[in-house]
Design an enzyme around this catalytic site. Structure first.
Site, PDB file in Angstrom:
ATOM      1  N   LYS A  13       0.838  -1.216   0.000  1.00 12.05           N
ATOM      2  CA  LYS A  13       0.000   0.000   0.000  1.00 12.05           C
ATOM      3  C   LYS A  13       0.866   1.256   0.000  1.00 12.05           C
ATOM      4  O   LYS A  13       0.658   2.179  -0.784  1.00 12.05           O
ATOM      5  CB  LYS A  13      -0.931   0.020   1.238  1.00 12.05           C
ATOM      6  N   ARG A  85      -9.518   0.851   8.858  1.00  9.88           N
ATOM      7  CA  ARG A  85      -9.123  -0.531   9.138  1.00  9.88           C
ATOM      8  C   ARG A  85     -10.170  -1.278   9.926  1.00  9.88           C
ATOM      9  O   ARG A  85      -9.971  -2.467  10.224  1.00  9.88           O
ATOM     10  CB  ARG A  85      -7.862  -0.500   9.991  1.00  9.88           C
ATOM     11  N   ARG A 124      11.987  -5.507   4.584  1.00 11.61           N
ATOM     12  CA  ARG A 124      11.678  -4.075   4.427  1.00 11.61           C
ATOM     13  C   ARG A 124      12.607  -3.201   5.265  1.00 11.61           C
ATOM     14  O   ARG A 124      12.967  -3.534   6.384  1.00 11.61           O
ATOM     15  CB  ARG A 124      10.236  -3.801   4.854  1.00 11.61           C
ATOM     16  N   ARG A 157      11.395  -1.559  10.819  1.00  8.10           N
ATOM     17  CA  ARG A 157      10.278  -1.227  11.703  1.00  8.10           C
ATOM     18  C   ARG A 157      10.181  -2.236  12.838  1.00  8.10           C
ATOM     19  O   ARG A 157      10.387  -3.419  12.641  1.00  8.10           O
ATOM     20  CB  ARG A 157       8.966  -1.205  10.910  1.00  8.10           C
ATOM     21  N   ARG A 168      -0.315  -8.790  13.278  1.00  9.01           N
ATOM     22  CA  ARG A 168      -0.875  -7.838  12.296  1.00  9.01           C
ATOM     23  C   ARG A 168      -1.731  -8.552  11.263  1.00  9.01           C
ATOM     24  O   ARG A 168      -2.783  -8.061  10.877  1.00  9.01           O
ATOM     25  CB  ARG A 168       0.269  -7.066  11.610  1.00  9.01           C
TER      26      ARG A 168
HETATM   27  P1  AP5 Z   1       4.869  -1.551   1.820  1.00 12.83           P
HETATM   28  O1  AP5 Z   1       4.547  -0.669   0.663  1.00 12.83           O
HETATM   29  O2  AP5 Z   1       5.602  -0.984   2.982  1.00 12.83           O
HETATM   30  O3  AP5 Z   1       3.547  -2.333   2.306  1.00 12.83           O
HETATM   31  P2  AP5 Z   1       2.284  -1.792   3.118  1.00 12.83           P
HETATM   32  O4  AP5 Z   1       1.079  -2.446   2.523  1.00 12.83           O
HETATM   33  O5  AP5 Z   1       2.306  -0.324   3.228  1.00 12.83           O
HETATM   34  O6  AP5 Z   1       2.579  -2.521   4.496  1.00 12.83           O
HETATM   35  P3  AP5 Z   1       2.571  -1.950   5.977  1.00 12.83           P
HETATM   36  O7  AP5 Z   1       3.342  -2.945   6.795  1.00 12.83           O
HETATM   37  O8  AP5 Z   1       2.992  -0.526   6.029  1.00 12.83           O
HETATM   38  O9  AP5 Z   1       1.106  -2.080   6.296  1.00 12.83           O
HETATM   39  P4  AP5 Z   1       0.508  -2.069   7.685  1.00 12.83           P
HETATM   40  O10 AP5 Z   1      -0.900  -1.954   7.284  1.00 12.83           O
HETATM   41  O11 AP5 Z   1       0.848  -3.236   8.543  1.00 12.83           O
HETATM   42  O12 AP5 Z   1       1.244  -0.870   8.413  1.00 12.83           O
HETATM   43  P5  AP5 Z   1       0.776   0.590   8.795  1.00 12.83           P
HETATM   44  O13 AP5 Z   1       1.958   1.462   8.759  1.00 12.83           O
HETATM   45  O14 AP5 Z   1      -0.424   0.993   8.020  1.00 12.83           O
HETATM   46  O15 AP5 Z   1       5.676  -2.816   1.214  1.00 12.83           O
HETATM   47  C1  AP5 Z   1       6.179  -3.825   2.074  1.00 12.83           C
HETATM   48  C2  AP5 Z   1       7.568  -4.234   1.572  1.00 12.83           C
HETATM   49  O16 AP5 Z   1       7.412  -4.849   0.283  1.00 12.83           O
HETATM   50  C3  AP5 Z   1       8.541  -3.067   1.350  1.00 12.83           C
HETATM   51  O17 AP5 Z   1       9.837  -3.479   1.688  1.00 12.83           O
HETATM   52  C4  AP5 Z   1       8.437  -2.768  -0.165  1.00 12.83           C
HETATM   53  O18 AP5 Z   1       9.657  -2.225  -0.673  1.00 12.83           O
HETATM   54  C5  AP5 Z   1       8.153  -4.157  -0.714  1.00 12.83           C
HETATM   55  N1  AP5 Z   1       7.312  -4.148  -1.906  1.00 12.83           N
HETATM   56  C6  AP5 Z   1       6.216  -3.372  -2.142  1.00 12.83           C
HETATM   57  N2  AP5 Z   1       5.688  -3.639  -3.345  1.00 12.83           N
HETATM   58  C7  AP5 Z   1       6.455  -4.641  -3.880  1.00 12.83           C
HETATM   59  C8  AP5 Z   1       6.412  -5.361  -5.113  1.00 12.83           C
HETATM   60  N3  AP5 Z   1       5.451  -5.155  -6.036  1.00 12.83           N
HETATM   61  N4  AP5 Z   1       7.344  -6.324  -5.335  1.00 12.83           N
HETATM   62  C9  AP5 Z   1       8.313  -6.571  -4.397  1.00 12.83           C
HETATM   63  N5  AP5 Z   1       8.418  -5.905  -3.225  1.00 12.83           N
HETATM   64  C10 AP5 Z   1       7.494  -4.957  -2.964  1.00 12.83           C
HETATM   65  O19 AP5 Z   1       0.333   0.369  10.296  1.00 12.83           O
HETATM   66  C11 AP5 Z   1       1.261   0.050  11.303  1.00 12.83           C
HETATM   67  C12 AP5 Z   1       0.565   0.003  12.644  1.00 12.83           C
HETATM   68  O20 AP5 Z   1       0.037   1.307  12.972  1.00 12.83           O
HETATM   69  C13 AP5 Z   1      -0.639  -0.937  12.750  1.00 12.83           C
HETATM   70  O21 AP5 Z   1      -0.251  -2.261  13.050  1.00 12.83           O
HETATM   71  C14 AP5 Z   1      -1.436  -0.279  13.875  1.00 12.83           C
HETATM   72  O22 AP5 Z   1      -0.885  -0.552  15.122  1.00 12.83           O
HETATM   73  C15 AP5 Z   1      -1.243   1.215  13.586  1.00 12.83           C
HETATM   74  N6  AP5 Z   1      -2.245   1.773  12.686  1.00 12.83           N
HETATM   75  C16 AP5 Z   1      -2.011   2.404  11.495  1.00 12.83           C
HETATM   76  N7  AP5 Z   1      -3.158   2.798  10.918  1.00 12.83           N
HETATM   77  C17 AP5 Z   1      -4.151   2.388  11.761  1.00 12.83           C
HETATM   78  C18 AP5 Z   1      -5.567   2.472  11.715  1.00 12.83           C
HETATM   79  N8  AP5 Z   1      -6.202   3.054  10.674  1.00 12.83           N
HETATM   80  N9  AP5 Z   1      -6.277   1.945  12.741  1.00 12.83           N
HETATM   81  C19 AP5 Z   1      -5.662   1.367  13.802  1.00 12.83           C
HETATM   82  N10 AP5 Z   1      -4.326   1.233  13.906  1.00 12.83           N
HETATM   83  C20 AP5 Z   1      -3.574   1.745  12.903  1.00 12.83           C
HETATM   84 MG    MG Z   2       2.586   1.047   4.801  1.00 13.11          MG
END
Ligand code: AP5
Ligand code: MG
Length: 210
Positions: A13, A85, A124, A157, A168
């Site tokens: 994402k 979410r 990552r 991270r 997660r």
């Molecule tokens: P990346 O683009 O980082 O993936 P992502 O989908 O953004 O994954 P996240 O881990 O950031 O999602 P998340 O939902 O767990 O975390 P968030 O920060 O929202 O890609 C992942 C890896 O793959 C990277 O290394 C990238 O380079 C690689 N990659 C990407 N595309 C690729 C491809 N096509 N081919 C190969 N490699 C590729 O949330 C973190 C925490 O914050 C949550 O657990 C929660 O505690 C809190 N939080 C955040 N938002 C909320 C909410 N709305 N409600 C409640 N808690 C929340």
């Molecule tokens: Mg992300």
């Protein structure tokens, strides 16, 4: 245009939101990035969220909706990454948009098998300040450990350790996956295959946004 990028942790994402921001003028709103910045700044909000995030659990809905509400006043259109979410967050977003005369145009759901998710997350690295995302296997920085753009050090991270990744994924399955049905019943969901290199996935996402 307002769009949501739905999808499990690690599906890409943030990576796609970054490309759409740089190339197509979208304004990314990542609740995860905002929370990590708050933690890095040592703010009260950051301190209250840190435990949840380190364990891989969701932060309470009220905290998230407050953050989003403040951001919505700064722009007219957004690409929501990692928000909403839960169903209460989705209902909250709907109210926040309606009260500002805004609406949701697209919901994109990125789909990827769990083995690929775990592989991507384990390799990552992120730049905290710029929010840029790298991958040791698939998208390494030009200089090891350093962000190509900001020059800051890259970190792993704290929630990319195996125990937190499992939590997660479970949180996603229990609380976020149901949003697909929620939005299918309201505005429709475009499912995008996230298995492929970043450019291939980008083209698929772009096609889904028209
Ligand atoms: P990346 O683009 O980082 O993936 P992502 O989908 O953004 O994954 P996240 O881990 O950031 O999602 P998340 O939902 O767990 O975390 P968030 O920060 O929202 O890609 C992942 C890896 O793959 C990277 O290394 C990238 O380079 C690689 N990659 C990407 N595309 C690729 C491809 N096509 N081919 C190969 N490699 C590729 O949330 C973190 C925490 O914050 C949550 O657990 C929660 O505690 C809190 N939080 C955040 N938002 C909320 C909410 N709305 N409600 C409640 N808690 C929340
Ligand atoms: Mg992300």
């Amino acid at each position: 245009m307002n769009a949501i990028l739905l999808g499990a942790p690690g599906v890409g994402k943030g990576t796609q939101a970054q490309l759409l921001t740089e190339r197509d003028g979208f304004v990314q709103l990542s609740t995860g990035d905002i929370l990590r910045t708050e933690i890095a700044n040592g703010s009260e909000l950051g301190l209250s969220a840190k435990g949840f995030m380190d364990r891989g659990e969701l932060v309470p809905d009220s905290v998230i909706l407050n953050i989003v509400s403040l951001r919505l006043d700064k722009n007219k259109s957004f690409l929501f990454d990692g928000f909403p979410r839960t169903v209460p967050q989705a209902d909250g977003l709907s109210n926040l948009l309606t009260s500002r005369g805004m609406k949701l145009d697209y919901v994109i759901s990125l789909e990827l098998p769990v083995e690929a998710i775990v592989e991507r997350l384990s390799a990552r690295r992120v730049a905290l300040k710029s929010g840029r995302v790298y991958n040791l296997l698939f998208n390494p920085p030009k200089v090891e450990g350093i962000c190509d753009i900001s020059g800051e050090s890259l970190i792993q991270r704290s929630d990319d350790k195996p125990e937190a990744i499992l939590v997660r994924l479970n949180e996603y399955n229990m609380k976020t996956e149901p949003l697909k049905k929620y939005y299918e019943q309201r505005i429709g969901v475009a499912s995008v295959n996230a298995d492929g290199d970043m450019e291939t996935v980008y083209r698929r996402v772009k096609a889904a946004l028209t």
